[in-house]
Design an enzyme around this catalytic site. Sequence first.
Site, PDB file in Angstrom:
ATOM      1  N   LYS A  95      -1.402  -9.377   2.836  1.00  0.00           N
ATOM      2  CA  LYS A  95      -0.655  -8.926   4.016  1.00  0.00           C
ATOM      3  C   LYS A  95      -1.543  -8.003   4.850  1.00  0.00           C
ATOM      4  O   LYS A  95      -2.253  -7.153   4.304  1.00  0.00           O
ATOM      5  CB  LYS A  95       0.631  -8.196   3.593  1.00  0.00           C
ATOM      6  N   GLU A 110       9.018  -4.509  10.561  1.00  0.00           N
ATOM      7  CA  GLU A 110       9.437  -3.194  10.047  1.00  0.00           C
ATOM      8  C   GLU A 110       9.867  -2.264  11.182  1.00  0.00           C
ATOM      9  O   GLU A 110       9.188  -2.156  12.217  1.00  0.00           O
ATOM     10  CB  GLU A 110       8.271  -2.550   9.265  1.00  0.00           C
ATOM     11  N   GLU A 157      -1.529  -5.639   8.561  1.00  0.00           N
ATOM     12  CA  GLU A 157      -0.716  -5.068   9.640  1.00  0.00           C
ATOM     13  C   GLU A 157      -1.350  -5.348  10.998  1.00  0.00           C
ATOM     14  O   GLU A 157      -2.575  -5.333  11.128  1.00  0.00           O
ATOM     15  CB  GLU A 157      -0.554  -3.557   9.430  1.00  0.00           C
ATOM     16  N   ASP A 170      -1.144  -6.204  -0.503  1.00  0.00           N
ATOM     17  CA  ASP A 170      -1.319  -5.542   0.792  1.00  0.00           C
ATOM     18  C   ASP A 170      -2.789  -5.179   0.963  1.00  0.00           C
ATOM     19  O   ASP A 170      -3.400  -4.593   0.063  1.00  0.00           O
ATOM     20  CB  ASP A 170      -0.495  -4.239   0.776  1.00  0.00           C
ATOM     21  N   ASP A 207       0.842  -1.204   0.000  1.00  0.00           N
ATOM     22  CA  ASP A 207       0.000   0.000   0.000  1.00  0.00           C
ATOM     23  C   ASP A 207       0.877   1.253   0.000  1.00  0.00           C
ATOM     24  O   ASP A 207       0.387   2.377  -0.111  1.00  0.00           O
ATOM     25  CB  ASP A 207      -1.003   0.001   1.168  1.00  0.00           C
ATOM     26  N   SER A 208       2.203   1.051   0.058  1.00  0.00           N
ATOM     27  CA  SER A 208       3.131   2.173  -0.131  1.00  0.00           C
ATOM     28  C   SER A 208       2.924   2.811  -1.504  1.00  0.00           C
ATOM     29  O   SER A 208       3.392   3.925  -1.748  1.00  0.00           O
ATOM     30  CB  SER A 208       4.582   1.696   0.022  1.00  0.00           C
TER      31      SER A 208
HETATM   32  O1  KIV Z   1       3.560  -1.177   1.657  1.00  0.00           O
HETATM   33  C1  KIV Z   1       4.714  -1.607   1.642  1.00  0.00           C
HETATM   34  O2  KIV Z   1       5.496  -1.345   0.750  1.00  0.00           O
HETATM   35  C2  KIV Z   1       5.122  -2.437   2.771  1.00  0.00           C
HETATM   36  C3  KIV Z   1       6.561  -2.799   2.878  1.00  0.00           C
HETATM   37  C4  KIV Z   1       7.351  -1.625   3.222  1.00  0.00           C
HETATM   38  C5  KIV Z   1       6.779  -3.922   3.814  1.00  0.00           C
HETATM   39  O3  KIV Z   1       4.315  -2.804   3.564  1.00  0.00           O
END
Ligand code: KIV
Length: 303
Positions: free
Chosen positions: A123, A192, A125, A93, A54-55
């Site tokens: 993924k 992280e 969190e 994510d 989600d970055s």
């Molecule tokens: O969103 C992302 O890129 C991440 C990584 C930094 C692990 O969660």
Amino acid sequence: MSLTPIGAPRHKVTVSSLREKKLQHESITCLTAYDYSGARLVDEAGIDMVLVGDSLAMTMLGHENTLSVTVDEMLHHVKAVRRGVKDALLIADMPYGSYHVDSKDAVRNAARFVKEGGAEMVKMEGGEKRVDVIRHVIDAEIPVAGHIGLTPQSLNRMGGFKVQGKTLTDIEQLMRDATSLDRAGVACIFLEGIPREVAEMISGEVSAPTIGIGAGPGCDGQVLVFHDILNLTFGPPAKFVRRYADIAAEITHALQAFRADVISHQYPADSESYHLSAETRQSLEHLLERKRNMRNRRPVAVE
Ligand code: KIV
């Protein structure tokens, strides 16, 4: 240790091959990718896991943080990445809000990433407090990656992007988070922004492979953001980022060269142009000649 040589044909990466790597003490590699071309480059470089993080809210969409990106926006990118990934394991994510309401909602959203996006893992969190939701998603046959420590979706609660796990109380909580995710059956755990000693301790304690980002060398694998390692982020990198190339400089150089060539009529050259056949060119010249003659013919005076 059996390291696959760079460039050698490889097998599809799966949840069990990741576990096997941990058991064999072979480091796992992971990078983010957000589109087809990026995904192809990451996959063809032999990276084990491709994370559509989600970055992308920040790197691709220009937002300040990751909080506003939606499931539909994420899916748009996951689908493009799916088309570029062959052997790597594709992780999507789950964005903020897509698994925080209730388990049904979480399973429904996770299933969209699998059915519509072609993801092989999602993924989420959070540690202990997310375990119930994570169990439901795993029960729906969807492998889950946990993510603890500096969790960017907790930005407002944390009061900024701050390294976590610095006090004994926080370390104990992180350990509980990691072991509860492990017991719930996650396929791997992203660690992280935590001290390397803590990450090493967690990695030794859990059976799931740990994938570190800003968590030191004691993890079972490492992940970095595509844009960070290539200098495509328009800002100073975090301490843990190693820049492997300056693609921003390369792109800027190419764009400026294009501009200069167009302005100075150096582009396109004759070799970069399409041509008529000799026969058509001759016919065209005759036609133009006839038109010119007609135009130049003097008007006849009328008495
Ligand atoms: O969103 C992302 O890129 C991440 C990584 C930094 C692990 O969660």
